[in-house]
Design an enzyme around this catalytic site. Structure first.
Site, PDB file in Angstrom:
ATOM      1  N   TYR A 108       1.047  -1.140  -0.023  1.00  0.00           N
ATOM      2  CA  TYR A 108      -0.013   0.112   0.168  1.00  0.00           C
ATOM      3  C   TYR A 108       0.740   1.098  -0.005  1.00  0.00           C
ATOM      4  O   TYR A 108       1.867   1.368   0.766  1.00  0.00           O
ATOM      5  CB  TYR A 108      -0.892   0.102   1.387  1.00  0.00           C
ATOM      6  N   LYS A 156       4.638   9.202   8.763  1.00  0.00           N
ATOM      7  CA  LYS A 156       4.485   8.738  10.241  1.00  0.00           C
ATOM      8  C   LYS A 156       5.599   9.297  11.106  1.00  0.00           C
ATOM      9  O   LYS A 156       5.383  10.409  11.452  1.00  0.00           O
ATOM     10  CB  LYS A 156       4.741   6.972  10.120  1.00  0.00           C
ATOM     11  N   ASP A 194       9.176   2.656  -0.398  1.00  0.00           N
ATOM     12  CA  ASP A 194       8.454   3.466   0.680  1.00  0.00           C
ATOM     13  C   ASP A 194       8.637   2.901   1.771  1.00  0.00           C
ATOM     14  O   ASP A 194       8.223   1.687   2.307  1.00  0.00           O
ATOM     15  CB  ASP A 194       6.872   2.945  -0.059  1.00  0.00           C
TER      16      ASP A 194
HETATM   17  N1  HOZ Z   1      -3.177   3.284   6.182  1.00  0.00           N
HETATM   18  C1  HOZ Z   1      -3.153   3.307   7.460  1.00  0.00           C
HETATM   19  C2  HOZ Z   1      -2.659   1.888   8.138  1.00  0.00           C
HETATM   20  N2  HOZ Z   1      -1.582   1.134   7.048  1.00  0.00           N
HETATM   21  C3  HOZ Z   1      -4.242   3.534   8.235  1.00  0.00           C
HETATM   22  C4  HOZ Z   1      -4.376   4.942   8.856  1.00  0.00           C
HETATM   23  C5  HOZ Z   1      -5.513   5.219   9.703  1.00  0.00           C
HETATM   24  O1  HOZ Z   1      -6.763   4.798   9.355  1.00  0.00           O
HETATM   25  O2  HOZ Z   1      -5.509   6.040  10.516  1.00  0.00           O
END
Ligand code: HOZ
Length: 427
Positions: A143, A266, A238
């Protein structure tokens, strides 16, 4: 009796699609309703009903030193007093850029943005602009945020809800995206052979953490480096999850591989919304205003985010954080493995440093196809059993768990006790 969380969720459903601002928070993969948090400190989150949970989501990665780290809070307060946004260059951006270039092996120049999605989207544009080629390779289950060309066979929430190929993305937008299985050398050789001189780059989570967590097989990342170099394509790591987590210099430091471009998010924002992408100077200099690849953002380099991120990275480099994260990870892994063994429940436990995932399956997990074999109904029961004992894991089989330096031995013991009980209830 209706809890305050239930009341808030009922209200949220009226005004926010699905009641949440990011789908995986909605608990749909595990059933039930999300709880609402109004405070977090160290390794714990506290909900509006006064429940206290040991947290292994860590705001999906940023809280590597625990929530509400006093030094980060102070840095944000100090920065806020000077103004919350300028839209004019500020000194903290320079400090942040210098810091990133000094700790991440492959980064000579870096551009700040506002999220991991923006970082990956911009890195892809830059790779295409630099190579003057259109095609990119990504891996199923990885992702890279929700930009159109990357929302193909995506992991995280997209996978959790069974729509890894989103509606609203025209097929023509993704016709240049080639999707391959991770850890499969032959698939890559075939893709490069079938598209000579057309592949701009490979984007990869060096340690995929958005379909649970699985590791690159020995030599695989080296092979990615080699095949991209041989074919004049960019290798894009990534490192939104792995950056500053698997080592100060991210997965690239840990595995000793220098990608051409890297994406961050992050931890780099210390809990504030931020992203960044960086790499070799000759590539980064293709960005506007120097070059023809356009990329911009009103809040990019925001002083609050810079102050929080700088403090987070400085704190991580000044302390023995990575030894502590490894020790916490090892203790948690040993305990959780025991609970599964005693209960005779088949679990594949994957971990690297402070990232982990347990899959309810008999066979090892090296890619998305393996991850899909996990018994998700069993995961949902396990998730709720853990929550009832005051331990919060991500509400999806397809997310990694995150350990922080703030997890104490008693937090880990509590987790293992909870897991022993939860496993028994599944047997
Ligand atoms: N894409 C985030 C985890 N892989 C989720 C972020 C969220 O929902 O706060």
């Amino acid at each position: 009796m209706t809890t305050k969380s239930q009341e808030l969720f009922a209200e949220a459903l009226k005004y926010i699609p699905g009641g949440v601002n990011s789908p995986v928070r909605a608990f749909r993969a595990v059933g039930g309703q999300p709880f609402f948090v109004n405070r977090a400190s160290g390794a714990h989150v506290y909900d509006v009903d006064g429940n206290d949970y040991v947290d292994y989501v860590g705001t999906w990665g940023p809280a590597i030193m625990g929530h509400a780290n006093p030094k980060i809070i102070q840095a944000v307060k100090d920065a806020a007093e000077q103004g919350t946004s300028f839209g004019i260059p500020n000194p903290l951006e320079v400090k942040m850029a210098k810091l990133i270039c000094s700790v991440v092996p492959s980064v000579q120049k870096v551009r700040m943005c506002n999220s991991g999605t923006e970082a990956c989207m911009s890195a892809i544009r830059l790779a295409r602009g630099f190579t003057k080629r259109d095609k990119i390779i990504k891996f199923d289950g990885c992702y890279h945020g929700h930009a159109d060309s990357l929302l193909v066979k995506a992991g995280s929430g997209a996978l959790t809800f069974g729509n890894p190929d989103s509606a609203g993305v025209p097929a023509s937008f993704t016709q240049h995206t080639i999707v391959l299985p991770f850890n499969d050398v032959d698939a890559l050789l075939a893709a490069f052979a079938a598209n000579p001189g057309q592949i701009a780059g490979i984007i990869v989570e060096p340690v995929p953490g958005n379909a649970g967590l699985y590791l690159p097989k020995p030599g695989y990342l080296e092979f990615l480096r080699e095949i991209t170099m041989t074919n004049g394509a960019m290798l894009i790591f990534d490192e939104v999850m792995t950056g500053f987590r698997l080592a100060l210099g991210g997965a690239q430091e840990r595995y000793g591989i220098k990608p051409d471009l890297s994406c961050f998010g992050k931890i780099i924002g210390g809990g504030l919304p931020v992203g960044a992408f960086g790499g070799r100077s000759e590539i980064m200099d293709c960005l506007a205003p120097l070059g023809p690849v356009y990329q911009a953002g009103t809040l990019s380099g925001n002083p609050l985010a810079m102050a929080a991120g700088i403090t987070a990275i400085e704190e991580l480099s000044a302390s023995n954080a990575y030894a502590k994260l490894e020790a916490n990870g090892a203790a948690l892994e040993a305990g959780l493995r025991d609970t599964a063994r005693f209960a005779k429940i088949p679990v594949q436990f994957n971990r690297i440093g402070s990232m982990f995932c347990g899959y309810f399956t008999e066979s090892p997990v090296h890619n998305l196809a393996d991850a899909m074999k996990s018994d998700r109904a069993r995961f949902a029961k396990y998730f709720h059993a853990m929550l009832a004992e005051g331990v919060y894991f991500a509400p999806s089989q397809f997310e990694a768990g995150f350990i922080s330096t703030a997890h104490s031995p008693s937090d880990i013991e509590k987790t293992i006790r909870a897991a022993a009980k939860a496993m028994k209830s599944l047997a």
